[in-house]
Write a protein that holds these residues in place. Structure first.
Motif, PDB file in Angstrom:
ATOM      1  N   ARG A  71       0.884  -1.262  -0.192  1.00 29.73           N
ATOM      2  CA  ARG A  71       0.176  -0.047   0.111  1.00 29.73           C
ATOM      3  C   ARG A  71       0.836   1.330   0.118  1.00 29.73           C
ATOM      4  N   SER A  72       0.679   2.023  -0.858  1.00 32.32           N
ATOM      5  CA  SER A  72       1.593   3.473  -1.006  1.00 32.32           C
ATOM      6  C   SER A  72       1.313   4.491   0.045  1.00 32.32           C
ATOM      7  N   ALA A  73      -0.167   4.530   0.462  1.00 29.94           N
ATOM      8  CA  ALA A  73      -0.622   5.266   1.316  1.00 29.94           C
ATOM      9  C   ALA A  73      -1.165   4.674   2.501  1.00 29.94           C
ATOM     10  N   ARG A  74      -0.276   4.630   3.666  1.00 26.66           N
ATOM     11  CA  ARG A  74      -0.842   3.953   4.861  1.00 26.66           C
ATOM     12  C   ARG A  74      -1.560   4.606   5.805  1.00 26.66           C
ATOM     13  N   PHE A  75      -1.476   5.888   5.851  1.00 24.72           N
ATOM     14  CA  PHE A  75      -1.984   6.736   6.696  1.00 24.72           C
ATOM     15  C   PHE A  75      -3.426   7.079   6.053  1.00 24.72           C
ATOM     16  N   VAL A  76      -4.495   6.786   6.679  1.00 26.00           N
ATOM     17  CA  VAL A  76      -6.087   6.774   6.236  1.00 26.00           C
ATOM     18  C   VAL A  76      -6.790   7.423   7.436  1.00 26.00           C
ATOM     19  N   LYS A  77      -7.550   8.271   7.055  1.00 26.09           N
ATOM     20  CA  LYS A  77      -8.544   9.279   7.933  1.00 26.09           C
ATOM     21  C   LYS A  77      -9.614   8.091   8.529  1.00 26.09           C
ATOM     22  N   SER A  78     -10.074   7.134   7.982  1.00 24.93           N
ATOM     23  CA  SER A  78     -11.103   6.317   8.435  1.00 24.93           C
ATOM     24  C   SER A  78     -11.089   5.002   7.763  1.00 24.93           C
ATOM     25  N   VAL A  79     -11.267   3.743   8.462  1.00 29.53           N
ATOM     26  CA  VAL A  79     -11.270   2.498   8.058  1.00 29.53           C
ATOM     27  C   VAL A  79     -12.329   1.687   8.538  1.00 29.53           C
ATOM     28  N   ARG A  80     -13.104   1.096   7.659  1.00 25.61           N
ATOM     29  CA  ARG A  80     -14.197   0.116   8.324  1.00 25.61           C
ATOM     30  C   ARG A  80     -13.667  -1.379   7.617  1.00 25.61           C
ATOM     31  N   VAL A  81     -13.664  -2.159   8.769  1.00 26.21           N
ATOM     32  CA  VAL A  81     -13.405  -3.572   8.460  1.00 26.21           C
ATOM     33  C   VAL A  81     -14.238  -4.564   9.244  1.00 26.21           C
ATOM     34  N   VAL A  82     -14.777  -5.373   8.261  1.00 27.17           N
ATOM     35  CA  VAL A  82     -15.450  -6.567   8.519  1.00 27.17           C
ATOM     36  C   VAL A  82     -14.790  -7.809   8.841  1.00 27.17           C
ATOM     37  N   THR A  83     -15.117  -8.514   9.820  1.00 26.60           N
ATOM     38  CA  THR A  83     -14.247  -9.665  10.003  1.00 26.60           C
ATOM     39  C   THR A  83     -15.190 -10.695  10.531  1.00 26.60           C
ATOM     40  N   PHE A  84     -14.795 -11.993  10.408  1.00 29.51           N
ATOM     41  CA  PHE A  84     -15.438 -13.122  11.008  1.00 29.51           C
ATOM     42  C   PHE A  84     -14.669 -13.885  12.035  1.00 29.51           C
ATOM     43  N   LYS A  85     -13.373 -13.415  11.985  1.00 28.75           N
ATOM     44  CA  LYS A  85     -12.436 -14.194  13.018  1.00 28.75           C
ATOM     45  C   LYS A  85     -12.349 -13.033  14.075  1.00 28.75           C
ATOM     46  N   ASP A  86     -11.661 -13.811  15.327  1.00 25.48           N
ATOM     47  CA  ASP A  86     -11.417 -13.147  16.426  1.00 25.48           C
ATOM     48  C   ASP A  86     -10.588 -11.704  16.049  1.00 25.48           C
ATOM     49  N   ILE A  87     -10.614 -10.750  16.892  1.00 21.38           N
ATOM     50  CA  ILE A  87      -9.902  -9.586  16.700  1.00 21.38           C
ATOM     51  C   ILE A  87      -9.022  -9.353  17.985  1.00 21.38           C
ATOM     52  N   ASN A  88      -8.124  -8.733  17.877  1.00 18.88           N
ATOM     53  CA  ASN A  88      -7.173  -8.287  19.254  1.00 18.88           C
ATOM     54  C   ASN A  88      -6.939  -6.868  19.126  1.00 18.88           C
ATOM     55  N   ILE A  89      -7.391  -6.030  20.274  1.00 23.28           N
ATOM     56  CA  ILE A  89      -7.233  -4.802  20.070  1.00 23.28           C
ATOM     57  C   ILE A  89      -6.655  -4.532  21.487  1.00 23.28           C
ATOM     58  N   GLU A  90      -5.375  -3.539  21.481  1.00 22.93           N
ATOM     59  CA  GLU A  90      -4.580  -3.347  22.544  1.00 22.93           C
ATOM     60  C   GLU A  90      -4.569  -1.717  22.758  1.00 22.93           C
ATOM     61  N   GLU A  91      -4.424  -1.224  23.908  1.00 25.25           N
ATOM     62  CA  GLU A  91      -4.183  -0.022  23.928  1.00 25.25           C
ATOM     63  C   GLU A  91      -2.969   0.179  24.387  1.00 25.25           C
ATOM     64  N   LEU A  92      -2.190   1.053  23.679  1.00 28.92           N
ATOM     65  CA  LEU A  92      -0.833   1.340  23.906  1.00 28.92           C
ATOM     66  C   LEU A  92      -0.577   2.037  24.982  1.00 28.92           C
ATOM     67  N   ALA A  93       0.581   1.788  25.707  1.00 25.29           N
ATOM     68  CA  ALA A  93       1.118   2.573  26.949  1.00 25.29           C
ATOM     69  C   ALA A  93       1.431   3.983  26.591  1.00 25.29           C
ATOM     70  N   LYS A  94       0.927   5.193  27.161  1.00 26.78           N
ATOM     71  CA  LYS A  94       1.373   6.431  26.783  1.00 26.78           C
ATOM     72  C   LYS A  94       2.744   6.950  27.301  1.00 26.78           C
TER      73      LYS A  94
END
Length: 99
Positions: A71-94
């Protein structure tokens, strides 16, 4: 182009992507991992949906960076993702500000 040239190109592209990730990870609040992609984002909204007995996840990411070597432009304003598998979301330490 030889096979070795192609492998070298792919290795260099992956290394450049890793370096970019290392440089930008501090700008984001969350790491989001799906079965197909890896994202950094500052806002994450997850909705669990069900249709016809199937459960899936609908993610909306704002102010995001997409881990994708092709992907040439990796920064995006908004992304919508649909997935049928598990997802992992982690909050990064400040991190503390470096002065």
């Amino acid at each position: 182009m030889s096979t070795e040239d192609l492998e070298n190109y792919e290795t260099e592209a992956e290394l450049a992507l890793y370096r970019e990730y290392r440089d930008v990870v501090g700008l984001f609040a969350y790491v989001v991992e799906t079965e197909r992609r890896f994202y950094l984002a500052n806002n994450v909204d997850v909705q669990v949906r069900q249709t016809g007995g199937e459960v899936f996840f609908e993610l909306t990411l704002s102010d995001a960076w997409v881990w994708d070597v092709y992907r040439s432009a990796r920064f995006v304003k908004s992304v919508r993702v649909v997935t049928f598998k598990d997802i992992n979301i982690e909050e990064l330490a400040k991190r503390e500000l470096d002065l």
